[in-house]
Design a protein around this motif. Structure first.
Motif, PDB file in Angstrom:
ATOM      1  N   GLN A   1     -10.722 100.545  35.337  1.00  0.00           N
ATOM      2  CA  GLN A   1     -11.029  99.137  35.069  1.00  0.00           C
ATOM      3  C   GLN A   1     -12.328  98.973  34.264  1.00  0.00           C
ATOM      4  OE1 GLN A   1      -8.675  96.589  36.200  1.00  0.00           O
ATOM      5  NE2 GLN A   1      -7.583  98.538  36.388  1.00  0.00           N
ATOM      6  N   ALA A   2     -12.948 100.099  33.878  1.00  0.00           N
ATOM      7  CA  ALA A   2     -14.217 100.010  33.146  1.00  0.00           C
ATOM      8  C   ALA A   2     -14.107  99.217  31.832  1.00  0.00           C
ATOM      9  CB  ALA A   2     -14.774 101.412  32.889  1.00  0.00           C
TER      10      ALA A   2
ATOM     11  N   SER B   1      -2.527  89.700  29.590  1.00  0.00           N
ATOM     12  CA  SER B   1      -2.961  89.322  28.232  1.00  0.00           C
ATOM     13  C   SER B   1      -4.471  89.214  28.094  1.00  0.00           C
ATOM     14  CB  SER B   1      -2.357  87.965  27.840  1.00  0.00           C
ATOM     15  OG  SER B   1      -1.006  88.086  27.510  1.00  0.00           O
ATOM     16  N   LYS B   2      -5.106  88.406  28.958  1.00  0.00           N
ATOM     17  CA  LYS B   2      -6.513  88.079  28.780  1.00  0.00           C
ATOM     18  C   LYS B   2      -7.409  89.169  29.356  1.00  0.00           C
ATOM     19  CE  LYS B   2      -4.889  84.486  26.852  1.00  0.00           C
ATOM     20  NZ  LYS B   2      -4.585  83.185  27.373  1.00  0.00           N
ATOM     21  N   THR B   3      -7.047  89.701  30.528  1.00  0.00           N
ATOM     22  CA  THR B   3      -7.899  90.698  31.182  1.00  0.00           C
ATOM     23  C   THR B   3      -7.950  92.020  30.407  1.00  0.00           C
ATOM     24  OG1 THR B   3      -7.352  89.732  33.319  1.00  0.00           O
ATOM     25  CG2 THR B   3      -8.286  91.944  33.342  1.00  0.00           C
ATOM     26  N   TYR B   4      -6.816  92.423  29.857  1.00  0.00           N
ATOM     27  CA  TYR B   4      -6.750  93.759  29.238  1.00  0.00           C
ATOM     28  C   TYR B   4      -6.535  93.701  27.727  1.00  0.00           C
ATOM     29  CZ  TYR B   4      -6.264  95.038  34.139  1.00  0.00           C
ATOM     30  OH  TYR B   4      -6.475  95.180  35.488  1.00  0.00           O
ATOM     31  N   ALA B   5      -6.779  92.543  27.112  1.00  0.00           N
ATOM     32  CA  ALA B   5      -6.560  92.416  25.664  1.00  0.00           C
ATOM     33  C   ALA B   5      -5.158  92.881  25.294  1.00  0.00           C
ATOM     34  CB  ALA B   5      -7.635  93.191  24.890  1.00  0.00           C
ATOM     35  N   MET B   6      -4.162  92.293  25.958  1.00  0.00           N
ATOM     36  CA  MET B   6      -2.770  92.714  25.762  1.00  0.00           C
ATOM     37  C   MET B   6      -1.858  91.547  25.399  1.00  0.00           C
ATOM     38  SD  MET B   6      -2.244  95.479  28.847  1.00  0.00           S
ATOM     39  CE  MET B   6      -0.570  95.952  28.397  1.00  0.00           C
TER      40      MET B   6
ATOM     41  N   MET C   1     -15.675  94.578  28.101  1.00  0.00           N
ATOM     42  CA  MET C   1     -15.300  93.374  27.343  1.00  0.00           C
ATOM     43  C   MET C   1     -16.042  92.164  27.901  1.00  0.00           C
ATOM     44  SD  MET C   1     -11.239  93.809  26.443  1.00  0.00           S
ATOM     45  CE  MET C   1     -10.536  94.732  27.794  1.00  0.00           C
ATOM     46  N   LEU C   2     -16.122  92.126  29.238  1.00  0.00           N
ATOM     47  CA  LEU C   2     -16.798  91.002  29.883  1.00  0.00           C
ATOM     48  C   LEU C   2     -18.269  90.933  29.455  1.00  0.00           C
ATOM     49  CD1 LEU C   2     -16.770  88.676  31.954  1.00  0.00           C
ATOM     50  CD2 LEU C   2     -17.328  90.367  33.714  1.00  0.00           C
ATOM     51  N   ALA C   3     -18.930  92.092  29.403  1.00  0.00           N
ATOM     52  CA  ALA C   3     -20.346  92.128  29.021  1.00  0.00           C
ATOM     53  C   ALA C   3     -20.519  91.580  27.596  1.00  0.00           C
ATOM     54  CB  ALA C   3     -20.887  93.551  29.132  1.00  0.00           C
ATOM     55  N   GLU C   4     -19.594  91.925  26.733  1.00  0.00           N
ATOM     56  CA  GLU C   4     -19.670  91.434  25.351  1.00  0.00           C
ATOM     57  C   GLU C   4     -19.422  89.917  25.306  1.00  0.00           C
ATOM     58  OE1 GLU C   4     -20.786  92.745  22.675  1.00  0.00           O
ATOM     59  OE2 GLU C   4     -20.205  91.093  21.354  1.00  0.00           O
ATOM     60  N   PHE C   5     -18.428  89.450  26.048  1.00  0.00           N
ATOM     61  CA  PHE C   5     -18.179  88.001  26.103  1.00  0.00           C
ATOM     62  C   PHE C   5     -19.424  87.274  26.627  1.00  0.00           C
ATOM     63  CE2 PHE C   5     -13.339  88.655  26.427  1.00  0.00           C
ATOM     64  CZ  PHE C   5     -13.113  88.182  25.147  1.00  0.00           C
ATOM     65  N   ALA C   6     -20.073  87.869  27.614  1.00  0.00           N
ATOM     66  CA  ALA C   6     -21.246  87.218  28.219  1.00  0.00           C
ATOM     67  C   ALA C   6     -22.362  87.046  27.188  1.00  0.00           C
ATOM     68  CB  ALA C   6     -21.735  88.043  29.414  1.00  0.00           C
TER      69      ALA C   6
ATOM     70  N   TYR D   1      -7.440  83.876  33.739  1.00  0.00           N
ATOM     71  CA  TYR D   1      -8.824  84.203  33.348  1.00  0.00           C
ATOM     72  C   TYR D   1      -9.684  84.678  34.523  1.00  0.00           C
ATOM     73  CZ  TYR D   1      -7.810  81.956  28.875  1.00  0.00           C
ATOM     74  OH  TYR D   1      -7.255  81.639  27.655  1.00  0.00           O
ATOM     75  N   GLU D   2      -9.065  85.088  35.619  1.00  0.00           N
ATOM     76  CA  GLU D   2      -9.824  85.393  36.852  1.00  0.00           C
ATOM     77  C   GLU D   2     -10.938  86.421  36.667  1.00  0.00           C
ATOM     78  OE1 GLU D   2      -8.016  87.776  39.909  1.00  0.00           O
ATOM     79  OE2 GLU D   2      -6.692  88.752  38.487  1.00  0.00           O
TER      80      GLU D   2
END
Ligand SMILES: *Cc1c(COP(=O)(O)O)cnc(C)c1O
Length: 397
Positions: free
Chosen positions: A286-287, A236-241, A292-297, A205-206
Motif C-alpha cells: 500500500q506504499a 480508480s481513485k485510490t490506486y490510479a486505476m 500519491m497522497l503526500a503529493e496531493f497534500a 475517496y476514503e
C-alpha cells in the motif's frame, strides 16, 4: 426517430463538455491549462500493472462469474474488515465496471417510478442523471460552506416524504472535499434508518484525507445502519486505476443478489484482467497510495494558498479528495473585457477564453456560486494556471 423520454430528459456530463471545448482549443495550438481533471494523474503502480500483463499472458481472458472472481471478492471483504471495520461475506459483494456502475446497479435494484432520492448539493454530476434514468426523482438539498458543505439533520428532515427511498452520502466529497465526522453520520442515520431509507454511501475517496481528517464508513455505525446501507467503493481513485474500470458494492444479501442479476444481463462480468489487477491492488503493497497522497497534500497547500490571494475568490481547505471548491460569488455582476459575469458558467467560459484555463463551474454540481479546481495536476500547472486566473480577474470592474 423518437427517443425514449428517459433519454430526452438527461444531458451530457457538463464536466465533459468543458473538457471538449478545452481540447478543441488545444488542437488549435492554444496552450490551455486544465483544472477539470477528475482522475489521479499518476500511473497505476507497477506491481498492479504487471499483474494485469501476467493475467493476459496466462490466458486469464474469459468471462468470469457475473459478480466477480472469488479471489477479488475475498480481497474486498478483507479490505472492508481491515480498513472499515465492516463484516461482509463474498456473497454480499458485487464487482462492477467502476463504482459508477455499482451505483447504477443499486439504483436499478431499488428505485420504482416516482421514488424520491435525496442528493445533497454540491453533488457528483452523475447522481441526478442516474436517478432520473431509473425513474426516480432527485431531491437536491443545497449544503452551505458554513457547515463545511455537510447536510444537517434539520435540512434532511424538511425534505423527507413517504416517497423518500434513498439518499446519497459522498464522503470525502467530490467536489468539496468535505468529510463527515462519525457523529454527523450518526445523526443522519438516526433519522434515515427508522424510516427504512437506503443509504448509498459513495466512499471512493476514503484514502485521500489531509490534516488528520478521520474517515468513517457509514455501514460501520452499527448493524441496523448496515442493513440499510449499500457501500460503494472502487480502485480508480485510490490506486490510479480509472481506466481499468473496477468498482464494487457491499450490501445486504438480497440487494447484492439483485444487483448481480441485473449486471449479469446488462454487461456480464467485469473485465477479467482488471479484476486480477484490482486483487493485487487491494492485497499488495500500500506504499504507493501513501506516496500519491503526500503529493496531493503538497499540491493542496499550494492551491489553497494561491486561490485565497486572488481577489474575488476564496476557498476553505478541503479535508479530502483532490478538489478545491472556490467561492466566486463576489465576482457576479462584474465585468471583464466587456463580458459580464452573472453565474459560474459565465466565469468558467470567460476564464477559458481569456485566461486559457479550464475549470468546471459549480452549476454542474448544483451550487452556482462556486467553481471547482482539481489538483490532480502538476505544481507547475497549478502555479502558472492560477497566475493567469489572477491576472485576468484583476481586470474586473
Ligand atoms: C470518480 C468517482 C466515482 C467512480 O469512479 P469509477 O471510476 O466509476 O470507479 C464515484 N463517485 C465519485 C464521487 C467520483 O468522483
Amino acid at each position: 426517430m423518437q427517443l425514449a423520454a428517459r433519454a430526452r430528459n438527461i444531458g451530457a456530463s457538463p464536466t465533459l463538455a468543458m473538457n471538449a471545448r478545452a481540447k478543441e482549443m488545444v488542437q488549435q495550438g492554444i496552450d490551455v491549462l486544465s483544472f477539470t481533471v477528475g482522475e489521479p494523474d499518476f500511473d497505476t503502480p507497477i506491481h498492479i500493472a504487471e499483474t494485469g500483463i501476467e493475467a493476459i499472458k496466462d490466458g486469464f481472458t474469459r468471462y468470469t462469474p457475473a459478480a466477480g472472481i472469488p479471489e477479488l471478492k475475498e480481497a474486498i471483504c478483507t479490505k472492508l474488515k481491515r480498513d472499515n471495520n465492516l463484516e461482509y461475506e463474498p456473497s454480499d459483494v458485487v464487482v462492477s465496471n467502476g463504482a459508477k456502475h455499482s451505483i447504477y446497479n443499486a439504483l436499478q435494484a431499488l428505485i420504482e417510478d416516482g421514488d424520491e432520492v435525496i442528493i445533497p448539493a454540491p453533488y457528483w454530476v452523475s447522481y441526478t442523471e442516474m436517478v432520473k434514468l431509473n425513474g426516480g426523482i432527485p431531491i437536491v438539498i443545497p449544503t452551505m460552506a458554513d457547515n463545511g458543505f455537510k447536510l444537517t439533520p434539520e435540512q434532511l428532515e424538511e425534505k423527507l416524504t413517504d416517497r423518500t427511498k434513498a439518499i446519497f452520502i459522498n464522503s470525502p466529497n467530490n467536489p468539496t472535499g468535505a468529510v463527515y465526522a462519525k457523529k454527523e453520520l450518526e445523526s443522519l442515520a438516526s433519522i434515515l434508518v427508522p424510516r427504512g431509507i437506503v443509504i448509498i454511501a459513495d466512499e471512493v475517496y476514503e484514502k485521500l484525507l489531509y490534516d488528520g481528517a478521520v474517515f468513517t464508513s457509514v455501514a460501520s455505525l452499527g448493524p441496523d445502519v448496515k442493513e440499510h446501507t449499500v457501500t460503494i467503493n472502487g480502485v480508480s481513485k485510490t490506486y490510479a486505476m480509472t481506466g481499468w474500470r473496477i468498482g464494487y458494492a457491499a450490501a445486504p444479501r438480497a440487494l447484492a443478489r439483485a444487483m448481480a442479476n441485473i449486471q449479469s444481463h446488462a454487461t456480464s462480468s467485469p473485465n477479467s484482467i482488471a479484476q486480477l489487477a484490482a486483487t493485487a491492488a487491494l492485497t499488495g503493497d500500500q506504499a504507493p497510495v501513501q506516496k500519491m497522497l503526500a503529493e496531493f497534500a503538497r499540491r493542496r497547500e499550494l492551491m489553497v494558498t494561491k486561490i485565497n490571494t486572488i481577489p474575488g475568490m476564496s476557498c476553505r481547505k478541503p479535508e479530502g479528495a483532490f478538489y478545491v471548491f472556490a467561492d466566486v460569488a463576489d465576482l457576479f455582476g462584474r465585468t471583464i473585457r466587456g463580458q459580464q459575469i452573472n453565474n459560474s458558467t459565465d466565469l468558467a467560459e470567460l476564464l477559458l477564453s481569456e485566461a486559457h484555463v479550464a475549470l468546471v463551474p459549480g452549476a454542474a454540481f448544483g451550487l452556482d456560486e462556486f467553481i471547482r479546481f482539481s489538483y490532480a495536476t502538476s505544481t507547475d500547472v497549478i502555479e502558472r494556471g492560477l497566475a493567469r486566473v489572477k491576472n485576468v480577474l484583476a481586470e474586473a470592474q
